[in-house]
Design a protein around this motif. Structure first.
Motif, short mmCIF file in Angstrom:
data_model
loop_
_atom_site.label_atom_id
_atom_site.label_comp_id
_atom_site.label_asym_id
_atom_site.label_seq_id
_atom_site.Cartn_x
_atom_site.Cartn_y
_atom_site.Cartn_z
N TRP A 56 25.26 62.76 20.75
CA TRP A 56 26.24 62.08 19.89
C TRP A 56 25.64 61.80 18.51
O TRP A 56 26.33 61.95 17.49
CB TRP A 56 26.71 60.77 20.53
N LEU A 57 24.38 61.40 18.47
CA LEU A 57 23.74 61.16 17.17
C LEU A 57 23.73 62.41 16.30
O LEU A 57 23.72 62.32 15.07
CB LEU A 57 22.30 60.67 17.38
N MET A 58 23.75 63.58 16.90
CA MET A 58 23.76 64.83 16.16
C MET A 58 25.17 65.37 15.93
O MET A 58 25.34 66.42 15.31
CB MET A 58 22.95 65.90 16.91
N SER A 59 26.19 64.68 16.38
CA SER A 59 27.56 65.16 16.28
C SER A 59 28.11 64.95 14.87
O SER A 59 27.65 64.07 14.13
CB SER A 59 28.45 64.41 17.28
N PRO A 60 29.13 65.73 14.45
CA PRO A 60 29.76 65.48 13.16
C PRO A 60 30.28 64.06 13.01
O PRO A 60 30.20 63.47 11.93
CB PRO A 60 30.90 66.51 13.14
N GLU A 61 30.82 63.50 14.07
CA GLU A 61 31.33 62.12 14.01
C GLU A 61 30.23 61.16 13.56
O GLU A 61 30.43 60.34 12.66
CB GLU A 61 31.84 61.71 15.39
N ALA A 62 29.07 61.26 14.18
CA ALA A 62 27.98 60.35 13.83
C ALA A 62 27.34 60.71 12.50
O ALA A 62 27.04 59.84 11.68
CB ALA A 62 26.93 60.36 14.94
N GLN A 63 27.16 61.99 12.26
CA GLN A 63 26.42 62.44 11.08
C GLN A 63 27.22 62.23 9.78
O GLN A 63 26.63 61.96 8.73
CB GLN A 63 26.04 63.91 11.23
N ILE A 64 28.51 62.35 9.84
CA ILE A 64 29.33 62.17 8.63
C ILE A 64 29.79 60.73 8.46
O ILE A 64 29.93 60.24 7.33
CB ILE A 64 30.54 63.13 8.67
N GLY A 65 30.00 60.03 9.56
CA GLY A 65 30.51 58.68 9.47
C GLY A 65 29.49 57.61 9.77
O GLY A 65 29.11 56.82 8.91
N PHE A 66 29.00 57.57 11.01
CA PHE A 66 28.19 56.45 11.48
C PHE A 66 26.84 56.36 10.77
O PHE A 66 26.45 55.28 10.29
CB PHE A 66 27.98 56.58 12.99
N ILE A 67 26.12 57.45 10.69
CA ILE A 67 24.76 57.39 10.13
C ILE A 67 24.76 57.06 8.64
O ILE A 67 24.07 56.12 8.21
CB ILE A 67 23.99 58.69 10.45
N PRO A 68 25.54 57.76 7.79
CA PRO A 68 25.60 57.31 6.39
C PRO A 68 26.13 55.89 6.24
O PRO A 68 25.74 55.17 5.32
CB PRO A 68 26.54 58.33 5.74
N GLY A 69 27.01 55.49 7.15
CA GLY A 69 27.55 54.14 7.10
C GLY A 69 26.54 53.06 7.42
O GLY A 69 26.78 51.88 7.18
N HIS A 70 25.39 53.47 7.97
CA HIS A 70 24.31 52.54 8.28
C HIS A 70 23.03 52.91 7.54
O HIS A 70 21.93 52.72 8.04
CB HIS A 70 24.07 52.50 9.79
N GLU A 71 23.19 53.43 6.32
CA GLU A 71 22.08 53.72 5.41
C GLU A 71 21.15 54.83 5.90
O GLU A 71 20.02 54.95 5.43
CB GLU A 71 21.26 52.45 5.12
N GLY A 72 21.62 55.64 6.83
CA GLY A 72 20.83 56.78 7.27
C GLY A 72 21.08 57.99 6.39
O GLY A 72 21.97 57.99 5.53
N GLN A 73 20.31 59.03 6.61
CA GLN A 73 20.37 60.24 5.79
C GLN A 73 20.57 61.43 6.72
O GLN A 73 19.61 61.93 7.30
CB GLN A 73 19.06 60.37 5.00
N PRO A 74 21.79 61.88 6.92
CA PRO A 74 22.11 62.84 8.00
C PRO A 74 21.47 64.21 7.79
O PRO A 74 21.00 64.55 6.71
CB PRO A 74 23.64 62.93 7.93
N SER A 75 21.49 65.00 8.86
CA SER A 75 20.90 66.33 8.80
C SER A 75 21.92 67.45 8.92
O SER A 75 21.57 68.62 8.72
CB SER A 75 19.85 66.50 9.91
N LEU A 76 23.16 67.16 9.24
CA LEU A 76 24.16 68.23 9.32
C LEU A 76 24.61 68.64 7.92
O LEU A 76 24.88 67.79 7.06
CB LEU A 76 25.38 67.79 10.13
#
Length: 382
Positions: A284-304
């Motif tokens: 799930w952490l690698m999914s588009p849902e998490a990578q486009i929404g959740f991770i940037p929304g929590h100051e992360g820097q996605p890889s997708l």
């Protein structure tokens, strides 16, 4: 309830999204609990990976550690956990070599939760909104202002050296694994770094990338850092001046932006019990849902790749992603043999000492080659 111990690095980009994901009701309801600890950036860059894997189930690591991890037999290959087809799909969706960088000895060893590489950081309000494109332009701005800082602390002196060599058309140790860099390219890179280092503001000399960016956001004596690992948090900060990020410098207009890949991945230690719930959470952490929404929304820097080109993500974060995506797509991947981390530490210290003592280029390049060969032979290239 299954409880896992996990370790990441101490910065909002490395911690906030993982900690927030561990608090999601769905994870608790599945019967899984993940407790995330933090270590300083310096520990993340240099702490022995086998020691961390002996104490933690999940370990966030940098790809140059994978040779050391394979030698220590302390991580599980991702293919063993998720299957070849799943890993191939993730690799196709990731930007640049984000997942490929974790491939060593025939397997992948970490999920690339976070993507980063060295890029150019500048104070747009102090540079009339303009940023250099080539290394000649960087050198000219340095000579004109004295406010261009090199990132030299910790391993970053040699990382900048590798990046500039890549921009100059010779990615280190790629054409010949036994040769770090040719004497001609090595001298050109050293001479450029020597000049920039001697004009670099002393206020940035001992700072890691986070420290440099923090300093730039609150002081006016550094207006540009041509190579620093990108931290999206500083593009739209809650405090201080925003930092504008651009592609890394090139030797010439239209050339390759020279940059050494960073980023982080989640490794699964041998002590970690593999359950369906854990696999579901990590995927799930690698999914588009998490990578486009959740991770940037929590100051992360996605890889997708999709996240780096998402209009909403870019609008929220000062166009950090689209302004640096080209650099990440062609980023240089460091050697990953067991022993590389030790080389990186020694080589950076050598460069800093050489700049301080005004050592001639040729002797320094020869020493870098010697150190490289010592650690390559000791660790074994695979």
């Amino acid at each position: 309830m299954q409880r896992l111990e996990a370790l990441t690095w101490d910065h909002p980009r490395g911690y906030n999204a993982l900690a927030a994901a561990a608090r999601l009701p769905a994870l608790t309801e599945s019967g899984l609990s993940i407790a995330w600890d933090k270590q300083p950036l310096e520990g993340f860059e240099s702490h022995p990976i086998a020691d961390l894997c002996a104490r933690y189930d999940l370990v966030v690591l940098d790809h140059p550690h994978v040779g050391e991890a394979v030698a220590g037999e302390c991580l599980r290959p991702l293919e063993e956990v998720f299957g070849i087809e799943v890993i191939a799909r993730i690799e196709a969706d990731c930007i640049g070599p984000s997942l490929a960088s974790y491939r060593f000895a025939g397997s992948h060893w970490a999920l690339p939760l976070d993507a980063a590489t060295q890029v150019m950081a500048c104070r747009a309000d102090l540079t009339d909104g303009l940023a250099p494109v080539t290394w000649d332009e960087v050198a000219a701005l340095s000579a004109l202002t004295g406010k261009v800082a090199l990132s030299l602390a910790g391993p970053h002196a040699i990382l900048s050296f590798l990046s500039i060599a890549t921009a100059y058309g010779e990615p280190p140790a790629e054409a010949d694994l036994d040769i770090l860099v040719s004497p001609a390219t090595g001298k050109a890179v050293y001479d450029l770094m020597f000049d920039l280092a001697h004009r670099s503001p002393l206020s940035a000399r001992e700072k890691n990338p986070i420290g440099i960016l923090q300093h730039m956001s609150s002081h006016d004596d550094v207006i540009l850092c041509p190579l620093v690992y990108g931290y999206v948090n500083y593009a739209a900060p809650g405090h201080g001046r925003p930092i504008a990020f651009h592609n890394a410098p090139r030797q010439s207009v239209g050339g390759r932006p020279g940059s050494t890949l960073g980023g982080t991945g989640i490794g699964i230690s041998r002590r970690c019990p593999i359950t369906p719930e854990l696999k579901t959470h990590l995927l799930w952490l690698m999914s588009p849902e998490a990578q486009i929404g959740f991770i940037p929304g929590h100051e992360g820097q996605p890889s997708l790749r999709a996240a780096w080109h998402d209009a909403g993500v870019n609008a929220r974060w000062g166009r950090f992603y689209e302004n640096t995506a080209e650099t990440l797509e062609v980023a240089y991947v460091r050697p990953r043999h067991n022993g590389y981390i030790a080389f990186q530490t020694r080589a950076s210290a050598l460069l800093r000492r050489a700049f301080d003592t005004r050592a001639p280029a040729q002797g320094v390049i020869d020493q870098l080659q010697t150190i490289y060969c010592e650690h390559r032979v000791a660790g074994g290239e695979r």
